[in-house]
Design an enzyme around this catalytic site. Structure first.
Site: not given
Ligand code: DOR
Ligand code: ZN
Length: 364
Positions: A22, A24, A26, A52, A111, A150, A187, A256, A260
């Site tokens: 799991h 991300h 981007r 996502n 997902k 999720h 998660h 996960d 950011h």
């Molecule tokens: O805290 C999270 N951030 N939970 C998620 O399920 C998505 C993720 C994100 O994409 O930043």
């Molecule tokens: Zn996630």
């Protein structure tokens, strides 16, 4: 797995190249994309690419393109054998045909994110009883592909502390209609949910993040960079998650990792973005954690074996080596062009480092 020790203290670890189920990345052209791919591909032979993105990955064509983007970035970073694990993001409009095409394009699962639960989830699922949604699950079941949940209810009137355990009835209901559908609770963060997964049969598994194994609600309230969804819980929950990770064959690693940029985490309005940027420190943190609880010999199963076994895929061929060498995690990582990001364990000293003599994913 080989653990080299001197006077009772481990100083070098060699293990099967790990998987991250799991994660991300981007998307291409986002300043977070290339550095994140490089960090993840330097530690894992395979890692999941959650879809996502903006727009989300909801079609077979997007899956093919997104996989190509990640492979290109990994190759550029020096990891040409890195394998992204692709999933289809479910929306209320996803049809069984779209699911079939996604599987044909190499997606390993679906997902399921509730709408508006977290970052970029506005296209998520609203009604778990909808016929179209259930028809899509039927396709997954018949192709033996997992539904990756999720598992949180999104009602803003419900405390973040209760949202995961209140999803148990939704999962139970789905299991009643589709007992043979593989389900992974992503998660996992709540002791009741841990119990639910443990009590279920072999069709149900869970992924475990580094932070849900050690961060409690109070920590996240003090450090916005620890805030994520599902929100960190109480010590009893953290202990349950950790115990499951150490011992249970259906609990395996999925970080996960969720980058950011600093301003979106440190803002007050709207509320800070959810997600923890674990990518730069994942293996170091895990070795340290498993060592602290005298579970080092379980790390390879958690990272490299159980996930592959549950998903029915081969284990990796490469190896990864870590050695004891303290280093300080930077407070901030500069992504270039003024883009900064604050990593998990910022400012902490970690005791283990990835040895740079071996490259992951290379055939042995
Ligand atoms: O805290 C999270 N951030 N939970 C998620 O399920 C998505 C993720 C994100 O994409 O930043
Ligand atoms: Zn996630």
């Amino acid at each position: 797995m080989k653990i080299f020790a001197e006077y009772g203290e481990a100083y070098r670890i060699e293990m099967l190249a790990p998987d991250n189920w799991h994660n991300h990345f981007r998307q291409k052209d986002d300043p977070r994309f290339r550095p994140t791919v490089a960090y993840i591909a330097s530690q894992f032979a395979r890692a999941n690419a959650m879809g996502n993105t903006v727009p989300p990955i909801t079609t077979a064509e997007q899956i093919v393109q997104y996989r190509r983007d990640i492979e290109e970035a990994a190759t550029e970073a020096g990891f040409p054998n890195f394998e992204p694990l692709m999933v289809l993001m479910m929306t209320p409009d996803t049809t069984p045909e779209m699911v079939t095409s996604a599987f044909n394009a190499g997606a390993y699962g679906l997902k399921i994110m509730p709408a508006n639960v977290t970052t970029h989830s506005s296209h998520g699922i609203v009604d778990y009883k909808a016929k179209l949604f259930r028809d899509c699950l039927r396709v997954a079941r018949s192709q033996r592909k997992p539904a990756l949940f999720h598992a949180e209810v999104v009602d803003p009137s419900i405390s973040v502390q209760d949202r995961e355990q209140l999803f148990i009835p939704i999962l139970s209901d789905i299991r009643e209609e589709f007992p043979n559908l593989p389900i992974c609770v992503e998660h996992i963060s709540d002791a009741d949910m841990v119990q639910f997964v443990m009590n279920a049969d072999s069709y149900v598994s869970a992924t475990v993040t580094p932070h849900h194994m050690e961060v409690v609600e109070a920590d996240a309230q003090h450090d916005v960079h620890l805030q994520c969804m599902p929100y960190p819980k109480q010590m009893k929950d953290v202990e349950a998650v950790r115990f499951a990770a150490f011992t249970h064959p259906r609990f395996f690693y999925g970080s996960d990792n969720a980058p950011h940029l600093r301003p979106t985490k440190e803002r007050e309005h709207p509320s800070p973005a959810s997600g923890v940027f674990t990518a730069p420190v994942e293996l170091s943190v895990l070795v340290e954690l498993f060592e602290r609880y005298r579970q080092l010999e379980k790390l390879e199963a958690f990272l490299s074996e159980r996930g592959a076994r549950w998903h029915g895929v081969r284990q990796n061929k490469g190896e990864v080596t870590l050695h004891r060498e303290p280093w300080v995690v930077p407070d901030v990582i500069d992504l270039g062009d003024g883009n900064e990001i604050v990593p998990y364990k910022h400012g902490h000293t970690l005791n283990w480092r990835l040895a740079d003599c071996l490259r992951l994913g290379q055939p042995t």
